[in-house]
Enzyme design. Sequence first.
Site, PDB file in Angstrom:
ATOM      1  N   HIS A 220      72.845 -57.507  -3.591  1.00  0.00           N
ATOM      2  CA  HIS A 220      71.705 -57.573  -4.512  1.00  0.00           C
ATOM      3  C   HIS A 220      70.888 -56.278  -4.460  1.00  0.00           C
ATOM      4  O   HIS A 220      70.232 -55.914  -5.437  1.00  0.00           O
ATOM      5  CB  HIS A 220      70.779 -58.740  -4.147  1.00  0.00           C
ATOM      6  CG  HIS A 220      71.369 -60.092  -4.400  1.00  0.00           C
ATOM      7  ND1 HIS A 220      72.186 -60.720  -3.484  1.00  0.00           N
ATOM      8  CD2 HIS A 220      71.279 -60.919  -5.465  1.00  0.00           C
ATOM      9  CE1 HIS A 220      72.557 -61.896  -3.978  1.00  0.00           C
ATOM     10  NE2 HIS A 220      72.016 -62.039  -5.177  1.00  0.00           N
ATOM     11  N   ASP A 293      80.074 -61.140 -10.647  1.00  0.00           N
ATOM     12  CA  ASP A 293      78.801 -61.523 -10.047  1.00  0.00           C
ATOM     13  C   ASP A 293      77.704 -61.033 -10.990  1.00  0.00           C
ATOM     14  O   ASP A 293      77.960 -60.277 -11.944  1.00  0.00           O
ATOM     15  CB  ASP A 293      78.667 -60.902  -8.655  1.00  0.00           C
ATOM     16  CG  ASP A 293      77.764 -61.715  -7.728  1.00  0.00           C
ATOM     17  OD1 ASP A 293      77.013 -62.576  -8.228  1.00  0.00           O
ATOM     18  OD2 ASP A 293      77.807 -61.477  -6.512  1.00  0.00           O
TER      19      ASP A 293
END
Length: 545
Positions: A220, A293
Amino acid sequence: MHRLLLLLSLLAMLGGPMNFAQAQDELEQRVEALLAQMPLEVRLGQLFMVSFFGEGLNEASRQFMRQMMPGGVGVFASNGVSPAAVTRSTNAWQALAVQIGAKVPLLIATDQEGGTVQRLNDGFTPFPWGTALSAMPFEQTALVARMTATELRAVGVNMNFAPVADLYHPEGRFMSKRVLGHDAKRVGEAVAAYVRALQASGVIATLKHFPGHGAAADSHLALPTVALDRQQLERELLPFRYGIAADAEVVMVAHLSVPSLDPTPNLPATLSKPIVSGLLRGELGFKGVIITDAMDMGGIRQGFTPAQAAVRAVQAGVDMLATGPNLPLSEQLSMKRALLEAVLSGAIPRAQIDESVRRILRLKAKYGLLTWQALDELSAAERVQSAAHRAALESIYLRTVALVRPAPALLPLDPQRLKIGLIYPGVYSSLPNVCGVYGALTRRLAYSLVPTEDELAIAREINAQVDVAVVFSFNIDEYPLQARLVNTFAPQKTVVVALQSPYDALQGIQPAGYVTLFNPYPEAFRAACAVLYGAFPSKGTFSLP
């Protein structure tokens, strides 16, 4: 098996004979008919799993949906937390989807792994997660998957971004609480059990995060590197192989640099043709939908704009782009425009787009998602059945708690024979009462997650007063001073019960007895005390690396 059942159900609906080959042919005809009526811009929309803020639709998100005409929508906390609120959102999205573009209903997905990654919480069940899913007998793993599917379908969610197929690595702390363990074969068997049960219950499973996120830092934040050679990666791939063999419909590719698979500097796996098309589609033989993702993550955004990343991902062989909850609507639209330009210029073959859309439509057809019926919002909580599921957790956790080091001189605990001290994190204040039903405790100590000097001094006093010290630990890798607390007690009289991470025993402690709970939930507390006092035999399976 679930494919056969779905195809036969489709054929029965169409009134034909119960023949598998004919059922498959009927499905393909429906897919081709849908594809034929889709203009290019509509086809490109099917490649997107979009996200937007808020419950239901406001004017901005409604206009966005009309322009994007997406194939799916991801559910996050802002879209609703209660069963009624989530149902209200999914109803609104589907009602619009069947009016625009090809008028095809949406894939609606969420991350319902359990634990720290469970998007739906208020009114939903906190299911076992992480290593618990591989420690319990696999029929219990399947039961968890079936109950999860019931709760998701109750609110209009037809796809789960689970199970996690990554493996535990000591250096990979980001994923350490979410992985199903370190034993590749056992994790693979648990993954397969979860996939089969979830999909047999009508919810699409997603293997993640290919080709294995366990040894990597947080994608992230930035693009992490997986520093494993090709031989080491075979171990990482084994759970994915098990999941694919179990007919998992979707695989999510991670934003990871994996030099042993693709030496291109700073290239995420999501954009790597050798990884997506060569390894996953080719070597592993995966025939389902490949999804990225979230494209709002630092691991992809640090090197590419969303538009650039969209084109590169599709060129690599990805079928579907998950935009993520933090990508502005304008940037999501820019991704679609970039794909359109790439197809028109010949940078992406139109035939490749068509094949991806076929896979997506085929998936929808298999799961009865070419038609849609609104769900009643008022009865959503009743459909979720959380109370019944919470009751089932008692039995599941009794079969999950693992006795890793038996310590027969200490266990099972006998308060008639031994003076027992209970040492536990103060944030879990119910523990002494839960265990206390089996007999009186000589001493107890509620300690801070970062133990203080005063608490350590009290621990030394307790060590001198008891025959056995039962120390409940909580993620010693995050709170290393807990190891000092454990080591205050004589090893031969100490039993450590790991509340969450089963790897606490690797953090510089050597207790005579070691028990793992995996999840710090009340049902697990009751199961642990039952095992500690011999009221129920340990049935969980876990061994330290």
